[in-house]
Design an enzyme around this catalytic site. Structure first.
Site, PDB file in Angstrom:
ATOM      1  N   ASP A   1      28.848  24.864  25.081  1.00  0.00           N
ATOM      2  CA  ASP A   1      28.073  24.357  26.222  1.00  0.00           C
ATOM      3  C   ASP A   1      28.547  22.995  26.714  1.00  0.00           C
ATOM      4  O   ASP A   1      27.762  22.198  27.231  1.00  0.00           O
ATOM      5  CB  ASP A   1      26.570  24.288  25.873  1.00  0.00           C
TER       6      ASP A   1
ATOM      7  N   LYS B   1      32.274  24.165  30.120  1.00  0.00           N
ATOM      8  CA  LYS B   1      33.535  24.902  30.340  1.00  0.00           C
ATOM      9  C   LYS B   1      33.518  25.618  31.688  1.00  0.00           C
ATOM     10  O   LYS B   1      34.523  25.680  32.386  1.00  0.00           O
ATOM     11  CB  LYS B   1      33.765  25.916  29.200  1.00  0.00           C
TER      12      LYS B   1
ATOM     13  N   GLY C   1      27.672  31.547  27.799  1.00  0.00           N
ATOM     14  CA  GLY C   1      26.971  31.432  29.082  1.00  0.00           C
ATOM     15  C   GLY C   1      27.614  30.258  29.785  1.00  0.00           C
ATOM     16  O   GLY C   1      27.428  29.115  29.382  1.00  0.00           O
ATOM     17  N   HIS C   2      28.457  30.529  30.765  1.00  0.00           N
ATOM     18  CA  HIS C   2      29.212  29.478  31.446  1.00  0.00           C
ATOM     19  C   HIS C   2      28.663  29.324  32.862  1.00  0.00           C
ATOM     20  O   HIS C   2      28.679  30.273  33.642  1.00  0.00           O
ATOM     21  CB  HIS C   2      30.705  29.822  31.475  1.00  0.00           C
TER      22      HIS C   2
ATOM     23  N   GLN D   1      32.502  29.392  23.441  1.00  0.00           N
ATOM     24  CA  GLN D   1      31.928  28.668  22.301  1.00  0.00           C
ATOM     25  C   GLN D   1      32.641  27.318  22.176  1.00  0.00           C
ATOM     26  O   GLN D   1      33.014  26.768  23.189  1.00  0.00           O
ATOM     27  CB  GLN D   1      32.034  29.487  20.999  1.00  0.00           C
TER      28      GLN D   1
HETATM   29  P1  GDP Z   1      29.595  26.048  29.009  1.00  0.00           P
HETATM   30  O1  GDP Z   1      29.036  27.098  28.125  1.00  0.00           O
HETATM   31  O2  GDP Z   1      30.534  25.135  28.301  1.00  0.00           O
HETATM   32  O3  GDP Z   1      30.198  26.587  30.286  1.00  0.00           O
HETATM   33  O4  GDP Z   1      28.364  25.135  29.460  1.00  0.00           O
HETATM   34  P2  GDP Z   1      26.923  25.661  29.963  1.00  0.00           P
HETATM   35  O5  GDP Z   1      27.080  26.215  31.326  1.00  0.00           O
HETATM   36  O6  GDP Z   1      26.298  26.523  28.936  1.00  0.00           O
HETATM   37  O7  GDP Z   1      26.109  24.317  29.956  1.00  0.00           O
HETATM   38  C1  GDP Z   1      26.520  23.197  30.683  1.00  0.00           C
HETATM   39  C2  GDP Z   1      25.379  22.794  31.641  1.00  0.00           C
HETATM   40  O8  GDP Z   1      25.623  21.507  32.146  1.00  0.00           O
HETATM   41  C3  GDP Z   1      25.273  23.706  32.859  1.00  0.00           C
HETATM   42  O9  GDP Z   1      23.931  23.788  33.228  1.00  0.00           O
HETATM   43  C4  GDP Z   1      26.080  22.959  33.914  1.00  0.00           C
HETATM   44  O10 GDP Z   1      25.665  23.263  35.254  1.00  0.00           O
HETATM   45  C5  GDP Z   1      25.752  21.540  33.576  1.00  0.00           C
HETATM   46  N1  GDP Z   1      26.785  20.545  33.875  1.00  0.00           N
HETATM   47  C6  GDP Z   1      28.143  20.655  33.793  1.00  0.00           C
HETATM   48  N2  GDP Z   1      28.729  19.470  34.034  1.00  0.00           N
HETATM   49  C7  GDP Z   1      27.727  18.586  34.299  1.00  0.00           C
HETATM   50  C8  GDP Z   1      27.694  17.192  34.584  1.00  0.00           C
HETATM   51  O11 GDP Z   1      28.697  16.514  34.637  1.00  0.00           O
HETATM   52  N3  GDP Z   1      26.459  16.625  34.751  1.00  0.00           N
HETATM   53  C9  GDP Z   1      25.294  17.346  34.663  1.00  0.00           C
HETATM   54  N4  GDP Z   1      24.151  16.706  34.838  1.00  0.00           N
HETATM   55  N5  GDP Z   1      25.296  18.662  34.382  1.00  0.00           N
HETATM   56  C10 GDP Z   1      26.495  19.272  34.185  1.00  0.00           C
HETATM   57  P1  IMO Z   2      29.382  28.933  25.277  1.00  0.00           P
HETATM   58  O1  IMO Z   2      30.673  29.673  25.547  1.00  0.00           O
HETATM   59  C1  IMO Z   2      26.602  27.382  22.299  1.00  0.00           C
HETATM   60  C2  IMO Z   2      26.132  29.711  18.624  1.00  0.00           C
HETATM   61  C3  IMO Z   2      24.765  30.333  18.407  1.00  0.00           C
HETATM   62  C4  IMO Z   2      24.686  30.307  16.888  1.00  0.00           C
HETATM   63  C5  IMO Z   2      26.122  30.622  16.475  1.00  0.00           C
HETATM   64  C6  IMO Z   2      26.359  32.089  16.130  1.00  0.00           C
HETATM   65  O2  IMO Z   2      28.362  29.094  26.344  1.00  0.00           O
HETATM   66  O3  IMO Z   2      29.659  27.511  24.936  1.00  0.00           O
HETATM   67  P2  IMO Z   2      26.563  34.273  17.639  1.00  0.00           P
HETATM   68  O4  IMO Z   2      25.589  34.912  18.579  1.00  0.00           O
HETATM   69  O5  IMO Z   2      27.868  33.881  18.271  1.00  0.00           O
HETATM   70  O6  IMO Z   2      26.778  35.092  16.388  1.00  0.00           O
HETATM   71  O7  IMO Z   2      25.835  32.919  17.160  1.00  0.00           O
HETATM   72  O8  IMO Z   2      26.938  30.262  17.583  1.00  0.00           O
HETATM   73  N1  IMO Z   2      26.786  30.042  19.902  1.00  0.00           N
HETATM   74  C7  IMO Z   2      26.856  29.200  20.946  1.00  0.00           C
HETATM   75  N2  IMO Z   2      26.325  27.973  21.121  1.00  0.00           N
HETATM   76  N3  IMO Z   2      27.365  27.922  23.260  1.00  0.00           N
HETATM   77  C8  IMO Z   2      27.915  29.143  23.097  1.00  0.00           C
HETATM   78  O9  IMO Z   2      28.771  29.687  23.997  1.00  0.00           O
HETATM   79  C9  IMO Z   2      27.639  29.864  21.917  1.00  0.00           C
HETATM   80  N4  IMO Z   2      27.998  31.073  21.437  1.00  0.00           N
HETATM   81  C10 IMO Z   2      27.470  31.166  20.210  1.00  0.00           C
HETATM   82  O10 IMO Z   2      23.748  29.567  19.010  1.00  0.00           O
HETATM   83  O11 IMO Z   2      24.396  28.999  16.455  1.00  0.00           O
HETATM   84 MG    MG Z   3      27.193  27.862  27.522  1.00  0.00          MG
END
Ligand code: GDP
Ligand code: IMO
Ligand code: MG
Length: 431
Positions: free
Chosen positions: A13, A16, A40-41, A225
């Site tokens: 998270d 990415k 979840g990107h 991840q």
């Molecule tokens: P990922 O799994 O690495 O793609 O990240 P996620 O999408 O799960 O979580 C990142 C969250 O931060 C999302 O809600 C993005 O919209 C948000 N986000 C990304 N970059 C920024 C930033 O620079 N500032 C803020 N406030 N939110 C951001």
């Molecule tokens: P993105 O790509 C954050 C974590 C789960 C749990 C562990 C194992 O959005 O960054 P799993 O379901 O993979 O067997 O769970 O890994 N986990 C993540 N945490 N971002 C993710 O993906 C994750 N994918 C798995 O919360 O701790």
């Molecule tokens: Mg994510």
């Protein structure tokens, strides 16, 4: 030719989705190499927010071909509903731009059942806090050699045999967990319906990507991840079941590691983690609440509140080492606005003395290591309008400089908001 891996340097998270979406503006191909719908990107385009789980984050770029590599585990129902949702939102031609490796493994309903039953059984004491998407059991099937691959969808007779074998292998586990062993047809029939749309997308990904690279294409390998969730290099056993590190790209796509020219590591300006496991710089005070609320730190897949804490430089140095990070993308700097004192973990006190490495093997025993913090002054200015480093407040620049100096890695990008343009772009290795 330009092949770049974009990898999460923390526990996932890191942002990415946003960073891959930005860098793929100039990419011909974007390829997911590991994990599955546990990812979840988030992509924010204008006022629209899209969360992709299996589709690569380049999917909104109409000139970019998207690939699901063989290191992935794919839930066909999730994939098709993700495609349909994008079509519903007016994005066309998704399937024309999408290729799926015929060697990726399929997540089937019994994998999800087992994941959920295990988590429920362990809940009272030592659940991992998985995303319950069937990830662990599917990779177990792969390693046990009872997995079902996407290519098996081409041959219904073979598919039936493979499913029978897998169900037989899992039956004792399902019974022991109090679940019901599925009938073969209950799995096979709905799968054959989904297969009609999946089979035309199957392809020999290694061959195609190799050719694209030889032809001089710009290719982005999108991590899922994060490094600290990697099956080998993460905080085991509190990890996912795939190779999330940058090296996973070579394995998960089928290209030689020497094809990869540049590795971008993404880190938030602080740290978060969803699910169980060690998190030495975790906060449970007002600062932690600020990070969760201002940063909207709730899981993109499960909606769970994310655990929050200070930036951990030993962890970042560790990720830099195991991933070979060439440049840093620092996200969510804007979330720190309004915090008077910022702390950064610079080292750890361990039973063997002070270290600036990440003492990952000492973390299983609580209280064995203590973070050593460096304090910095915060700032109150809003950052989301900054497009250049020199338009950031001096204290924010000092914070960034400290991270870069302490890790020895140059900054490629600083993100100051979720939108595409809320970015200070410093270097794009795809140009
Ligand atoms: P990922 O799994 O690495 O793609 O990240 P996620 O999408 O799960 O979580 C990142 C969250 O931060 C999302 O809600 C993005 O919209 C948000 N986000 C990304 N970059 C920024 C930033 O620079 N500032 C803020 N406030 N939110 C951001
Ligand atoms: P993105 O790509 C954050 C974590 C789960 C749990 C562990 C194992 O959005 O960054 P799993 O379901 O993979 O067997 O769970 O890994 N986990 C993540 N945490 N971002 C993710 O993906 C994750 N994918 C798995 O919360 O701790
Ligand atoms: Mg994510």
């Amino acid at each position: 030719m330009s092949a770049v891996v974009i990898v999460g340097a923390q526990w996932g998270d890191e942002g990415k989705g946003k960073v891959v979406d930005l860098y793929t503006e100039r990419a011909d191909w974007v390829i997911r190499y590991g994990g599955g719908p546990n990812a979840g990107h988030t992509l924010v385009v204008g006022d629209e927010k899209i969360v992709v789980r299996l589709l690569p984050s380049g999917i909104l770029r109409e000139g970019t071909r998207c690939v699901l590599g063989q290191g992935m585990v794919i839930d066909p129902a999730v994939l098709l509903s993700e495609i349909d949702e994008l079509v519903r939102r007016g994005r066309n031609g998704i399937e024309k731009r999408l290729l799926i490796s015929d060697r990726a493994h399929l997540i089937l309903p019994y994998h999800i059942t087992i994941d959920c039953l295990r988590e429920a059984k362990a809940a009272a004491c030592n659940a991992l806090g998985t995303t319950k998407k069937g990830i662990g059991p599917t990779y177990e099937d792969k390693a046990r050699r009872t997995g079902i691959r996407t290519g098996d969808l081409r041959d219904p007779v073979r598919l039936r045999e493979r499913i029978a074998l897998a169900i037989e292998a899992w039956a004792p586990t399902i019974v022991a967990l109090g679940g019901e062993v599925p009938e073969i047809d209950a799995i096979l029939k709905p799968l054959l319906e989904l297969a009609e749309r999946i089979v035309p997308l199957l392809s020999s990904v290694s061959l195609i990507v190799d050719k694209a690279l030889r032809d001089g294409a710009h290719v982005v390998f999108e991590g899922a991840q994060g490094t600290l969730l990697d099956i080998d290099h993460g905080t085991y056993p509190f990890v996912t079941s795939s190779s999330a590190v940058s090296g996973g790209a070579a394995i998960g796509v089928g290209v030689g590691p020497n094809r990869i020219r540049n590795i971008i590591g993404i880190t938030k300006a602080y740290t978060t983690r969803v699910g169980a496991g060690p998190f030495p710089t975790e906060l449970d005070d007002a600062d932690g609440i600020h990070l969760r609320e201002v940063g909207a730190e709730f899981g993109s897949v499960t909606g769970r509140p994310r655990r929050t804490g200070w930036l951990d430089l030993p962890a970042l140095r560790y990720a830099a080492r195991v991933d070979g990070i060439d440049g840093l993308a620092i996200t969510k700097l804007d979330v720190l606005t309004g915090m008077q004192r910022l702390r950064i973990c610079v080292a750890y006190d361990t039973p063997a003395g002070r270290t600036d490495d990440f003492p990952i093997d000492d973390m299983e025993v609580p209280g064995r290591i203590t973070p050593v913090y460096h304090d910095m002054n915060g700032w109150n200015e809003t950052l989301c309008n900054a497009r250049r480093l020199d338009s950031l407040p001096g204290k924010a620049r000092a914070y960034l400089d400290f991270i870069s100096e302490q890790t020895g890695i140059p900054l490629y990008l600083v993100s100051v908001g979720p939108k595409r343009d809320e970015t200070v772009m410093l270097h794009n290795p795809l140009i």
